[in-house]
Design a protein around this motif. Sequence first.
Motif, PDB file in Angstrom:
ATOM      1  N   VAL A   1       0.968  -1.244   0.024  1.00 53.33           N
ATOM      2  CA  VAL A   1      -0.306   0.045   0.070  1.00 53.33           C
ATOM      3  C   VAL A   1       0.797   1.399  -0.085  1.00 53.33           C
ATOM      4  N   VAL A   2       0.434   2.157  -1.249  1.00 54.29           N
ATOM      5  CA  VAL A   2       1.538   3.413  -0.825  1.00 54.29           C
ATOM      6  C   VAL A   2       0.781   4.537  -0.319  1.00 54.29           C
ATOM      7  N   GLY A   3       1.386   4.333   0.999  1.00 56.48           N
ATOM      8  CA  GLY A   3      -0.082   6.136   1.291  1.00 56.48           C
ATOM      9  C   GLY A   3      -0.395   6.169   2.385  1.00 56.48           C
TER      10      GLY A   3
ATOM     11  N   GLY B   1      -2.317   7.670   4.891  1.00 56.95           N
ATOM     12  CA  GLY B   1      -3.493   8.847   4.629  1.00 56.95           C
ATOM     13  C   GLY B   1      -4.492   7.487   5.184  1.00 56.95           C
ATOM     14  N   PRO B   2      -5.435   8.328   5.552  1.00 58.20           N
ATOM     15  CA  PRO B   2      -6.893   7.340   5.775  1.00 58.20           C
ATOM     16  C   PRO B   2      -7.094   6.464   5.079  1.00 58.20           C
ATOM     17  N   ALA B   3      -6.493   6.957   3.584  1.00 56.19           N
ATOM     18  CA  ALA B   3      -7.530   5.783   2.378  1.00 56.19           C
ATOM     19  C   ALA B   3      -6.255   4.625   2.701  1.00 56.19           C
ATOM     20  N   GLY B   4      -5.347   5.193   2.472  1.00 53.37           N
ATOM     21  CA  GLY B   4      -3.976   4.118   2.755  1.00 53.37           C
ATOM     22  C   GLY B   4      -4.006   3.222   4.066  1.00 53.37           C
ATOM     23  N   MET B   5      -4.358   3.408   4.916  1.00 52.12           N
ATOM     24  CA  MET B   5      -4.170   3.361   6.790  1.00 52.12           C
ATOM     25  C   MET B   5      -5.669   2.328   6.402  1.00 52.12           C
ATOM     26  N   MET B   6      -6.723   2.424   5.706  1.00 57.98           N
ATOM     27  CA  MET B   6      -7.785   2.139   5.857  1.00 57.98           C
ATOM     28  C   MET B   6      -7.760   0.664   4.452  1.00 57.98           C
TER      29      MET B   6
ATOM     30  N   GLY C   1      -3.894 -10.964   4.055  1.00 59.96           N
ATOM     31  CA  GLY C   1      -2.588 -10.595   3.130  1.00 59.96           C
ATOM     32  C   GLY C   1      -1.580 -10.101   3.676  1.00 59.96           C
ATOM     33  N   SER C   2      -0.578 -10.129   3.670  1.00 58.10           N
ATOM     34  CA  SER C   2       1.220  -9.711   4.342  1.00 58.10           C
ATOM     35  C   SER C   2       0.901  -8.560   3.722  1.00 58.10           C
ATOM     36  N   VAL C   3       1.167  -6.982   5.006  1.00 59.65           N
ATOM     37  CA  VAL C   3       1.170  -6.015   3.809  1.00 59.65           C
ATOM     38  C   VAL C   3       2.088  -4.798   4.837  1.00 59.65           C
ATOM     39  N   LEU C   4       2.701  -4.354   3.092  1.00 62.26           N
ATOM     40  CA  LEU C   4       3.861  -3.580   3.434  1.00 62.26           C
ATOM     41  C   LEU C   4       3.333  -2.353   2.862  1.00 62.26           C
ATOM     42  N   LEU C   5       3.160  -1.526   4.412  1.00 67.56           N
ATOM     43  CA  LEU C   5       1.961   0.286   4.098  1.00 67.56           C
ATOM     44  C   LEU C   5       3.260   0.948   3.785  1.00 67.56           C
ATOM     45  N   PHE C   6       4.189   2.087   3.093  1.00 68.21           N
ATOM     46  CA  PHE C   6       4.938   3.748   2.620  1.00 68.21           C
ATOM     47  C   PHE C   6       4.474   4.270   3.219  1.00 68.21           C
ATOM     48  N   GLU C   7       5.309   4.909   3.351  1.00 66.46           N
ATOM     49  CA  GLU C   7       4.927   6.589   3.802  1.00 66.46           C
ATOM     50  C   GLU C   7       6.116   7.654   3.450  1.00 66.46           C
TER      51      GLU C   7
ATOM     52  N   VAL D   1       1.384  -5.018   9.994  1.00 68.23           N
ATOM     53  CA  VAL D   1       1.091  -4.195   9.297  1.00 68.23           C
ATOM     54  C   VAL D   1       2.363  -4.111   8.851  1.00 68.23           C
ATOM     55  N   GLU D   2       3.152  -4.465   8.042  1.00 69.77           N
ATOM     56  CA  GLU D   2       4.717  -3.152   8.208  1.00 69.77           C
ATOM     57  C   GLU D   2       4.090  -1.618   7.395  1.00 69.77           C
ATOM     58  N   LEU D   3       5.452  -1.227   8.621  1.00 67.37           N
ATOM     59  CA  LEU D   3       4.657   0.079   8.387  1.00 67.37           C
ATOM     60  C   LEU D   3       6.303   1.153   7.811  1.00 67.37           C
ATOM     61  N   ARG D   4       6.383   1.545   6.827  1.00 64.93           N
ATOM     62  CA  ARG D   4       7.920   2.485   6.881  1.00 64.93           C
ATOM     63  C   ARG D   4       8.163   3.298   6.149  1.00 64.93           C
ATOM     64  N   THR D   5       8.388   4.164   7.059  1.00 68.11           N
ATOM     65  CA  THR D   5       7.790   5.904   7.064  1.00 68.11           C
ATOM     66  C   THR D   5       9.252   6.269   6.229  1.00 68.11           C
ATOM     67  N   ASN D   6       9.331   7.536   6.077  1.00 66.41           N
ATOM     68  CA  ASN D   6      10.576   8.614   5.262  1.00 66.41           C
ATOM     69  C   ASN D   6      10.466   7.175   4.301  1.00 66.41           C
ATOM     70  N   THR D   7       9.325   6.660   3.075  1.00 70.24           N
ATOM     71  CA  THR D   7      10.082   6.218   1.937  1.00 70.24           C
ATOM     72  C   THR D   7       9.569   6.310   1.020  1.00 70.24           C
ATOM     73  N   HIS D   8      10.129   6.958   0.557  1.00 66.44           N
ATOM     74  CA  HIS D   8       9.410   7.497  -0.947  1.00 66.44           C
ATOM     75  C   HIS D   8       8.816   6.202  -2.484  1.00 66.44           C
ATOM     76  N   VAL D   9       8.042   6.405  -2.297  1.00 70.87           N
ATOM     77  CA  VAL D   9       8.058   5.476  -3.817  1.00 70.87           C
ATOM     78  C   VAL D   9       7.722   6.241  -4.920  1.00 70.87           C
TER      79      VAL D   9
END
Length: 417
Positions: free
Chosen positions: A6-8, A10-15, A25-31, A124-132
């Motif tokens: 999931v890229v982003g 925000g409210p849509a990305g976190m949901m 799912g095995s989820v990786l969330l980039f922000e 969920v794995e959240l990676r901040t400071n990571t620009h897609v």
Amino acid sequence: MKRIVVVGAGPAGMMAAIAAAEHGGSVLLFEKMPRAGRKMMITGKGRCNVTSADDPADIIKNIAGNGRFLNSVIRAFDNAAVMAFFENVGVPLKTERGNRVFPQSDRAVDVVDAMMRRLRDLHVELRTNTHVRALVVTDGAILGVRLESGDTVAADAVVLAVGGASYPLTGSTGDGYAMARDAGHHIVPIFPALVPLCTAEGWVRDVQGLSLRNVRAALYSAGKKQAEEFGEMMFTHFGVTGPIILRLSRRAAELMNGGADTLTLNLNLKPALSYEVLHARIERDFSKYERKQVRNGMIDLLPKRLIDIVLGAAQISPERTTGQVSAKERNRLAQTLQALLLTITGTRPLAEAIVTAGGVETREIDPRTMASKIVRGLYFAGEVVDVDGFTGGYNLQAAFSMGYAAGKYSADDTESE
């Protein structure tokens, strides 16, 4: 187990990340920002208007930009579901005037923190400071994403939820449009929605900060009424803002983008009174203050700072006594009170808009699953899509509904077959 990126965040990305994890799912969330939910922190003046208590049909009507496209996702994950979600993750809610739903704490950070807790609980794995930087697409199917570092992250499905182009300091810098376009999608030209309006009249600077309640504002183009709203507004150093102005701004931006030469805003300062009743009120007040200057004869009618401006628009000297004002001038004053005109010269910049209109073409997205019709395994959610609503919790409801559908079907696409 499918790998979902999931890229982003925000409210849509976190949901989307939450729904994808809930559906296996095995989820990786980039922000790309240092923390998730930056824009949510400032919504509702820092209180976070999470949804509306309106009926779903009325919510759809208040999503001015392509609301009907959201019919399936909003009914599948409606406002009752959103409210239940937040109550279940420890955010008690309350409903205020206008059916606006807020956390009882009046703290947007509580909403974001609750979503973060749910993400952690679901691993969920959240990676901040990571620009897609780009989507990796081969033979019409998503293979993953490419980071600014040059690294490629493989994925079975990708949810693009990077936001629009408003409030860029929160991370919404329009990156998603280029990524979607490079993947083969068309982008409807973007423009600001829910944004203050600039006016030609210099007198607005003299009353900046003045708020008015229970006024009616009508937007006109070439003499034809385009839209009308009733409620609160405020004058600023550049023009006008406030709830009813923001609601009118989308139509104003559309008209200006379409080449409209002149836009005017007609302010009815006394909409509760008929012209006849207002005229009688003026006569009564002028009799009450018969020996006073006109400006002092109107203190019961208008805020003090606005009196000279209205009198100027009615071509009446504020220094004359009320008894010197002719019947013709009194008629003109009543007309001005119900039709104070402002000339709209433009909107404030897109960076200052609450919401971005335009975005990924909705005809290229499955309205039930939020899946791309062009790239297999690609899903969209949130402001990057050509969807936008009025203030009142409608935009966050749209984001949550789109995010939930995109996350659910990205993880379990057997349900979409």
